[in-house]
Design a protein around this motif. Structure first.
Motif, PDB file in Angstrom:
ATOM      1  N   SER A   1       0.754  -1.058   0.400  1.00 46.81           N
ATOM      2  CA  SER A   1      -0.089   0.331   0.429  1.00 46.81           C
ATOM      3  C   SER A   1       0.900   1.239   0.035  1.00 46.81           C
ATOM      4  O   SER A   1       0.781   1.788  -0.031  1.00 46.81           O
ATOM      5  CB  SER A   1      -1.114  -0.015   1.194  1.00 46.81           C
ATOM      6  OG  SER A   1      -0.169  -0.225   2.430  1.00 46.81           O
ATOM      7  N   ASP A   2       2.480   1.319  -0.404  1.00 48.83           N
ATOM      8  CA  ASP A   2       2.643   2.217  -0.467  1.00 48.83           C
ATOM      9  C   ASP A   2       3.039   2.943   1.337  1.00 48.83           C
ATOM     10  O   ASP A   2       2.280   3.574   1.523  1.00 48.83           O
ATOM     11  CB  ASP A   2       2.824   3.067  -1.276  1.00 48.83           C
ATOM     12  CG  ASP A   2       3.077   2.925  -2.482  1.00 48.83           C
ATOM     13  OD1 ASP A   2       3.921   1.259  -2.358  1.00 48.83           O
ATOM     14  OD2 ASP A   2       2.954   2.692  -3.602  1.00 48.83           O
TER      15      ASP A   2
ATOM     16  N   PHE B   1       0.143   5.051   1.755  1.00 44.26           N
ATOM     17  CA  PHE B   1      -0.692   6.161   0.559  1.00 44.26           C
ATOM     18  C   PHE B   1      -1.666   5.615  -0.540  1.00 44.26           C
ATOM     19  O   PHE B   1      -2.996   6.376  -0.682  1.00 44.26           O
ATOM     20  CB  PHE B   1       0.489   6.966  -0.281  1.00 44.26           C
ATOM     21  CG  PHE B   1      -0.220   7.574  -1.432  1.00 44.26           C
ATOM     22  CD1 PHE B   1      -0.288   8.958  -1.486  1.00 44.26           C
ATOM     23  CD2 PHE B   1       0.550   7.357  -2.665  1.00 44.26           C
ATOM     24  CE1 PHE B   1      -1.024   9.721  -1.350  1.00 44.26           C
ATOM     25  CE2 PHE B   1      -0.457   7.489  -3.700  1.00 44.26           C
ATOM     26  CZ  PHE B   1      -0.468   9.218  -3.180  1.00 44.26           C
ATOM     27  N   ARG B   2      -1.515   4.275  -0.252  1.00 44.68           N
ATOM     28  CA  ARG B   2      -2.543   3.338  -1.639  1.00 44.68           C
ATOM     29  C   ARG B   2      -3.349   2.069  -1.027  1.00 44.68           C
ATOM     30  O   ARG B   2      -4.430   1.606  -1.875  1.00 44.68           O
ATOM     31  CB  ARG B   2      -1.876   2.778  -2.206  1.00 44.68           C
ATOM     32  CG  ARG B   2      -0.881   3.626  -3.569  1.00 44.68           C
ATOM     33  CD  ARG B   2      -0.210   2.916  -5.149  1.00 44.68           C
ATOM     34  NE  ARG B   2       1.131   3.738  -5.335  1.00 44.68           N
ATOM     35  CZ  ARG B   2       0.606   4.497  -6.360  1.00 44.68           C
ATOM     36  NH1 ARG B   2       0.067   4.250  -6.554  1.00 44.68           N
ATOM     37  NH2 ARG B   2       1.533   4.914  -6.610  1.00 44.68           N
TER      38      ARG B   2
ATOM     39  N   LEU C   1       2.060  12.083   4.420  1.00 40.94           N
ATOM     40  CA  LEU C   1       1.213  11.333   2.600  1.00 40.94           C
ATOM     41  C   LEU C   1       1.034  12.025   1.495  1.00 40.94           C
ATOM     42  O   LEU C   1       1.762  11.975   0.158  1.00 40.94           O
ATOM     43  CB  LEU C   1      -0.216  11.455   3.148  1.00 40.94           C
ATOM     44  CG  LEU C   1      -1.395  10.967   4.236  1.00 40.94           C
ATOM     45  CD1 LEU C   1      -2.064  10.926   4.363  1.00 40.94           C
ATOM     46  CD2 LEU C   1      -0.445   8.977   3.629  1.00 40.94           C
ATOM     47  N   PRO C   2       1.205  13.668   2.057  1.00 37.53           N
ATOM     48  CA  PRO C   2       2.268  14.280   0.305  1.00 37.53           C
ATOM     49  C   PRO C   2       3.071  13.794  -0.226  1.00 37.53           C
ATOM     50  O   PRO C   2       3.891  13.809  -1.185  1.00 37.53           O
ATOM     51  CB  PRO C   2       2.227  16.184   0.923  1.00 37.53           C
ATOM     52  CG  PRO C   2       1.050  15.808   1.931  1.00 37.53           C
ATOM     53  CD  PRO C   2       1.098  14.268   2.688  1.00 37.53           C
TER      54      PRO C   2
ATOM     55  N   LEU D   1       4.514  11.054   0.474  1.00 36.70           N
ATOM     56  CA  LEU D   1       4.807   9.056   0.298  1.00 36.70           C
ATOM     57  C   LEU D   1       3.795   9.524  -1.713  1.00 36.70           C
ATOM     58  O   LEU D   1       4.095   8.596  -1.984  1.00 36.70           O
ATOM     59  CB  LEU D   1       3.004   8.740   0.591  1.00 36.70           C
ATOM     60  CG  LEU D   1       4.080   8.000   2.153  1.00 36.70           C
ATOM     61  CD1 LEU D   1       3.110   7.965   3.183  1.00 36.70           C
ATOM     62  CD2 LEU D   1       5.076   7.378   1.716  1.00 36.70           C
ATOM     63  N   ALA D   2       3.689  11.267  -1.994  1.00 33.23           N
ATOM     64  CA  ALA D   2       2.627  10.783  -3.362  1.00 33.23           C
ATOM     65  C   ALA D   2       3.812  11.098  -4.057  1.00 33.23           C
ATOM     66  O   ALA D   2       3.385  10.615  -5.347  1.00 33.23           O
ATOM     67  CB  ALA D   2       1.870  11.803  -3.411  1.00 33.23           C
ATOM     68  N   ALA D   3       4.929  10.812  -3.463  1.00 29.94           N
ATOM     69  CA  ALA D   3       6.122  11.542  -4.606  1.00 29.94           C
ATOM     70  C   ALA D   3       6.263   9.932  -5.511  1.00 29.94           C
ATOM     71  O   ALA D   3       6.591  10.009  -6.471  1.00 29.94           O
ATOM     72  CB  ALA D   3       7.081  12.017  -4.232  1.00 29.94           C
TER      73      ALA D   3
ATOM     74  N   SER E   1       4.045   8.474  -6.471  1.00 28.21           N
ATOM     75  CA  SER E   1       3.438   8.430  -8.407  1.00 28.21           C
ATOM     76  C   SER E   1       3.985   8.671  -9.390  1.00 28.21           C
ATOM     77  O   SER E   1       3.692   8.945 -10.469  1.00 28.21           O
ATOM     78  CB  SER E   1       2.182   8.023  -7.430  1.00 28.21           C
ATOM     79  OG  SER E   1       1.758  10.057  -7.326  1.00 28.21           O
TER      80      SER E   1
ATOM     81  N   LYS F   1      11.203   6.748  -6.567  1.00 29.65           N
ATOM     82  CA  LYS F   1      10.160   5.352  -6.067  1.00 29.65           C
ATOM     83  C   LYS F   1      10.322   6.083  -4.578  1.00 29.65           C
ATOM     84  O   LYS F   1      11.711   5.794  -4.508  1.00 29.65           O
ATOM     85  CB  LYS F   1      10.949   4.343  -6.041  1.00 29.65           C
ATOM     86  CG  LYS F   1      10.032   2.574  -5.065  1.00 29.65           C
ATOM     87  CD  LYS F   1      10.903   1.803  -5.564  1.00 29.65           C
ATOM     88  CE  LYS F   1       9.895   0.741  -4.620  1.00 29.65           C
ATOM     89  NZ  LYS F   1      10.583  -0.628  -4.712  1.00 29.65           N
TER      90      LYS F   1
END
Length: 328
Positions: A117-118, A121-122, A169-170, A172-174, A176, A181
């Motif tokens: 789920s990263d 994040f996912r 969370l922002p 972790l969005a990196a 994507s 990664k």
């Protein structure tokens, strides 16, 4: 049904037959009882002051039949025991007699639930709900009620495996972003110096980038610390000796083949290796962190030798100590 007849002695002895010997009645009153028990009809003679004596129809003395012994216990079982032989957690979840084994199962289930789920994040709504339920069960069975007083457990390097509703969370969005990664987010705690360092490692086909935020902390209670971030540290990117692109990358729902790009970069491998050796020797860049956002608090709600759950004004954090088999 039984018939009870009371016999009182007469004022003087009475002869039943003059030719027979007689025995005077005792001055104590007696009672005569008949029983209609179909299994063993009997009658008894009882003195008001003596222990009861039972005589059957053949004139033999006998003892009263004992009460049947119940195979059930006389009292209810303790309320804190269940059919599994253990107590219950605060939320009513049965805990096996082997408490450590039960905790390991809960930790393993939580790590497996959020896998892929990263770090959350996912994570879908279903995964978040299941993870929160497991977190609640672990918190209810926390084996370390005073985490800040247990530096042997608290200190060390911790790897983030899950977070929810936090400022991370922002970041972790990196992950994507195509060709980028999030390799690892970790936290290092040192109780002797009262410092915390939060580190992040990002990787791309060309380089690895790492940066961290360094903070001091104060112990406010057996489970709570006050954190104040002091500065950020940016390490020089580690240029990889070779560029290894994936075969394809998904951009806005379209798969783009990168094989031609990989072939065009092969002649540049030697030049990239020289740049990597030059940059790797540079010192890190330290930047002071200004503003009121530097202060935060953290409450440790679960802690053992390789697992930690914390809650703060940034959200929920689940971490596993580096080297634990839970990370395998």
């Amino acid at each position: 049904m039984s018939l009870h007849l009371a016999l009182h002695p007469p004022s003087s002895p009475t002869l039943l037959n003059p030719s027979h010997k007689f025995r005077p009645f005792s001055p104590k009153p007696h009672s005569l009882s008949f029983s209609s028990n179909p299994r063993r009809p009997a009658f008894s003679i009882r003195s008001s002051s003596d222990n009861p004596a039972y005589v059957d129809e053949w004139g033999d003395k006998s003892e009263p039949e004992p009460e049947p012994v119940s195979r059930f216990s006389a009292s209810d079982p303790p309320k804190d025991d269940d059919e599994w032989g253990g107590a219950e957690l605060g939320n009513g979840t049965p805990v096996a007699a082997d408490g450590d084994g039960r905790l390991w199962e809960l930790k393993r289930a939580l790590v497996d639930t959020v896998y892929g789920s990263d770090s959350g994040f996912r994570a879908s709504a279903e995964v978040r709900a299941e993870a929160l339920e497991l977190v609640t069960q672990l918190e209810a069975a926390n084996p370390t009620p005073a985490p800040t007083e247990s530096p042997d457990l608290l200190d060390g390097d911790w790897i983030l495996v899950y977070t929810a509703y936090s400022e991370l969370l922002p970041l972790l969005a990196a992950g994507s972003i195509p060709l980028l990664k999030v390799e690892e987010i970790s936290q290092s705690i040192d109780s002797s110096s009262l410092t915390i360092e939060n580190s992040t490692i990002l990787s791309s086909p060309v380089s690895t980038i790492s940066f961290s935020a360094i903070a001091s902390f104060e112990v406010r209670s057996p489970s709570r610390i006050q954190v104040e971030f002091k500065e950020g540290k940016f390490k020089p990117p580690e240029i990889k000796s070779s560029i290894d692109l994936p075969e394809s990358v998904n951009i806005f729902g379209q798969n783009i083949n990168l094989s031609p790009v990989q072939q065009s970069l092969n002649p540049l491998q030697n030049a990239i290796g020289g740049i990597a050796r030059t940059i790797s020797g540079q010192p890190p860049l330290n930047v002071r962190i200004p503003g009121e956002r530097t202060k935060s608090w953290l409450m440790i709600t679960y802690l053992d030798e390789d697992f930690r759950i914390s809650r703060g004004d940034g959200g929920l954090f689940v971490l596993v100590k580096k080297g634990s088999s839970l990370l395998d």
